[in-house]
Design an enzyme around this catalytic site. Sequence first.
Site, PDB file in Angstrom:
ATOM      1  N   ARG A  75       0.875  -1.180   0.000  1.00  0.00           N
ATOM      2  CA  ARG A  75       0.000   0.000   0.000  1.00  0.00           C
ATOM      3  C   ARG A  75       0.904   1.220   0.000  1.00  0.00           C
ATOM      4  O   ARG A  75       1.700   1.417   0.922  1.00  0.00           O
ATOM      5  CB  ARG A  75      -0.913   0.010   1.233  1.00  0.00           C
ATOM      6  CG  ARG A  75      -1.679   1.303   1.399  1.00  0.00           C
ATOM      7  CD  ARG A  75      -2.765   1.230   2.442  1.00  0.00           C
ATOM      8  NE  ARG A  75      -3.903   0.482   1.972  1.00  0.00           N
ATOM      9  CZ  ARG A  75      -5.151   0.622   2.450  1.00  0.00           C
ATOM     10  NH1 ARG A  75      -5.399   1.489   3.408  1.00  0.00           N
ATOM     11  NH2 ARG A  75      -6.148  -0.077   1.957  1.00  0.00           N
ATOM     12  N   HIS A 120      -7.413   0.689  -6.323  1.00  0.00           N
ATOM     13  CA  HIS A 120      -7.651  -0.140  -5.132  1.00  0.00           C
ATOM     14  C   HIS A 120      -8.350  -1.432  -5.591  1.00  0.00           C
ATOM     15  O   HIS A 120      -9.524  -1.671  -5.309  1.00  0.00           O
ATOM     16  CB  HIS A 120      -8.515   0.634  -4.133  1.00  0.00           C
ATOM     17  CG  HIS A 120      -8.501   0.085  -2.741  1.00  0.00           C
ATOM     18  ND1 HIS A 120      -7.770  -1.023  -2.376  1.00  0.00           N
ATOM     19  CD2 HIS A 120      -9.137   0.500  -1.606  1.00  0.00           C
ATOM     20  CE1 HIS A 120      -7.952  -1.256  -1.094  1.00  0.00           C
ATOM     21  NE2 HIS A 120      -8.774  -0.357  -0.597  1.00  0.00           N
ATOM     22  N   GLN A 125     -10.194  -3.917  -3.117  1.00  0.00           N
ATOM     23  CA  GLN A 125     -11.476  -3.388  -2.654  1.00  0.00           C
ATOM     24  C   GLN A 125     -12.581  -3.757  -3.646  1.00  0.00           C
ATOM     25  O   GLN A 125     -13.657  -4.220  -3.273  1.00  0.00           O
ATOM     26  CB  GLN A 125     -11.375  -1.857  -2.529  1.00  0.00           C
ATOM     27  CG  GLN A 125     -12.672  -1.186  -2.148  1.00  0.00           C
ATOM     28  CD  GLN A 125     -13.127  -1.576  -0.751  1.00  0.00           C
ATOM     29  OE1 GLN A 125     -12.351  -1.473   0.177  1.00  0.00           O
ATOM     30  NE2 GLN A 125     -14.354  -2.019  -0.607  1.00  0.00           N
ATOM     31  N   ASP A 129     -17.127   7.272  -1.553  1.00  0.00           N
ATOM     32  CA  ASP A 129     -15.878   7.175  -0.782  1.00  0.00           C
ATOM     33  C   ASP A 129     -15.574   8.588  -0.283  1.00  0.00           C
ATOM     34  O   ASP A 129     -16.205   9.566  -0.721  1.00  0.00           O
ATOM     35  CB  ASP A 129     -14.771   6.620  -1.703  1.00  0.00           C
ATOM     36  CG  ASP A 129     -13.441   6.414  -0.979  1.00  0.00           C
ATOM     37  OD1 ASP A 129     -13.423   6.372   0.269  1.00  0.00           O
ATOM     38  OD2 ASP A 129     -12.405   6.302  -1.672  1.00  0.00           O
ATOM     39  N   CYS A 169     -16.492   1.935   0.655  1.00  0.00           N
ATOM     40  CA  CYS A 169     -15.321   1.098   0.958  1.00  0.00           C
ATOM     41  C   CYS A 169     -14.899   1.213   2.416  1.00  0.00           C
ATOM     42  O   CYS A 169     -14.229   0.322   2.932  1.00  0.00           O
ATOM     43  CB  CYS A 169     -14.174   1.449   0.030  1.00  0.00           C
ATOM     44  SG  CYS A 169     -13.712   3.180   0.111  1.00  0.00           S
ATOM     45  N   ARG A 211     -14.001  -8.427   1.920  1.00  0.00           N
ATOM     46  CA  ARG A 211     -12.575  -8.171   1.649  1.00  0.00           C
ATOM     47  C   ARG A 211     -11.768  -9.436   1.960  1.00  0.00           C
ATOM     48  O   ARG A 211     -10.866  -9.802   1.220  1.00  0.00           O
ATOM     49  CB  ARG A 211     -12.058  -7.013   2.532  1.00  0.00           C
ATOM     50  CG  ARG A 211     -12.681  -5.651   2.262  1.00  0.00           C
ATOM     51  CD  ARG A 211     -12.324  -5.122   0.908  1.00  0.00           C
ATOM     52  NE  ARG A 211     -10.899  -5.117   0.660  1.00  0.00           N
ATOM     53  CZ  ARG A 211     -10.061  -4.149   1.066  1.00  0.00           C
ATOM     54  NH1 ARG A 211     -10.523  -3.096   1.697  1.00  0.00           N
ATOM     55  NH2 ARG A 211      -8.767  -4.216   0.780  1.00  0.00           N
TER      56      ARG A 211
HETATM   57  N1  NVA Z   1      -9.856   6.696  -1.401  1.00  0.00           N
HETATM   58  C1  NVA Z   1      -9.509   6.307  -0.060  1.00  0.00           C
HETATM   59  C2  NVA Z   1      -9.761   4.861   0.140  1.00  0.00           C
HETATM   60  C3  NVA Z   1      -9.469   4.364   1.527  1.00  0.00           C
HETATM   61  C4  NVA Z   1      -9.708   2.903   1.682  1.00  0.00           C
HETATM   62  C5  NVA Z   1      -8.069   6.650   0.197  1.00  0.00           C
HETATM   63  O1  NVA Z   1      -7.232   6.402  -0.684  1.00  0.00           O
HETATM   64  O2  NVA Z   1      -7.766   7.187   1.258  1.00  0.00           O
HETATM   65  N1   CP Z   2     -11.375   0.039   2.510  1.00  0.00           N
HETATM   66  C1   CP Z   2     -10.117  -0.070   2.938  1.00  0.00           C
HETATM   67  O1   CP Z   2      -9.186  -0.327   2.181  1.00  0.00           O
HETATM   68  O2   CP Z   2      -9.962   0.123   4.273  1.00  0.00           O
HETATM   69  P1   CP Z   2      -8.603   0.278   5.042  1.00  0.00           P
HETATM   70  O3   CP Z   2      -7.976   1.575   4.605  1.00  0.00           O
HETATM   71  O4   CP Z   2      -8.980   0.306   6.492  1.00  0.00           O
HETATM   72  O5   CP Z   2      -7.706  -0.865   4.704  1.00  0.00           O
END
Ligand code: NVA
Ligand code: CP
Length: 306
Positions: A102, A129, A132, A223, A263, A291
């Site tokens: 990540r 993502h 997800q 989101d 998400c 997930r």
């Molecule tokens: N769009 C959000 C998703 C978090 C799971 C982010 O990247 O922070």
């Molecule tokens: N939706 C998601 O990826 O959640 P986290 O950021 O908690 O992993």
Amino acid sequence: MVALNGRDLLSLADLSSTELQELLQLATQLKSQQLKLRCNKVLGLLFSKASTRTRVSFTVAMYQLGGQVIDLNPNVTQVSRGEPVQDTARVLDRYLDVLAIRTFAQQELETFASYAKIPVINALTDAEHPCQVLADLMTIQECFGSLSGLTLTYVGDGNNVANSLMLGCALAGMNVRIATPKGYEPDHEIVEQARAIANNKTEVLITHDPEIAAKGAAVLYTDVWASMGQEAEADDRFPIFQHYQISDQLLSFADREAIVLHCLPAHRGEEITEAVIEGPQSRVWDQAENRMHAQKALLASILGAE
Ligand code: NVA
Ligand code: CP
């Protein structure tokens, strides 16, 4: 069983429509415990951004497969001290069997994957993502029995989740509509990629009108208005995104049987109201659970679990 033996998943577009379908089927079989798979392998989690769901669901999925997990927090590795990605990748691949990353730039993930011989999974970048969206599609399939021909409407920021949704819906034969404020549209190249996958058979619509987008939709999705790494812009975005909220009013434009997905984490009162996220059409907790099943299927397929 879908065989992704040793493959990377850097983008949802790394999967064919058939592979996606088979992966969702495997995830469903694993969830129902109709099928049990084992693999004695080691997964590394290299996360430069916060995570609750992805971190825990990957960890539990791997444990349930009989494997092990190492949490490679960049702060306690040499990554935060600037060890080059190329070097870290070529060292970690001597120890681990698979790595979920990540990070911020998709390019960094791609560089990592090009140096690491082991499979690399995108656990969220600024661009995508994919894990997800595997769980999202699994949840939609559970609710409606199939995916083909359904319409998913995403309302909010044209971010990583929106990008992967466009690809995932196109691969699944679904229509996808993305409603964002001007200047916050999803990545143009990914829009084009999704349209190429859809091949004029399904719709990939980008609009600034959430009500037009929501009309008759089977799924409403949102989101956060500011993603991780964009925190400094959050206050400026707040007034711009006011109309891009899933509320009961917006939900009234969707199909009567429509479901609502997010998400998570959610900001109640911003991109979604308390009433909708806690309401009868919300499926966000099943979505979060999925997930784990979807990633278990992905790991099992990549690692050749039996
Ligand atoms: N769009 C959000 C998703 C978090 C799971 C982010 O990247 O922070
Ligand atoms: N939706 C998601 O990826 O959640 P986290 O950021 O908690 O992993």
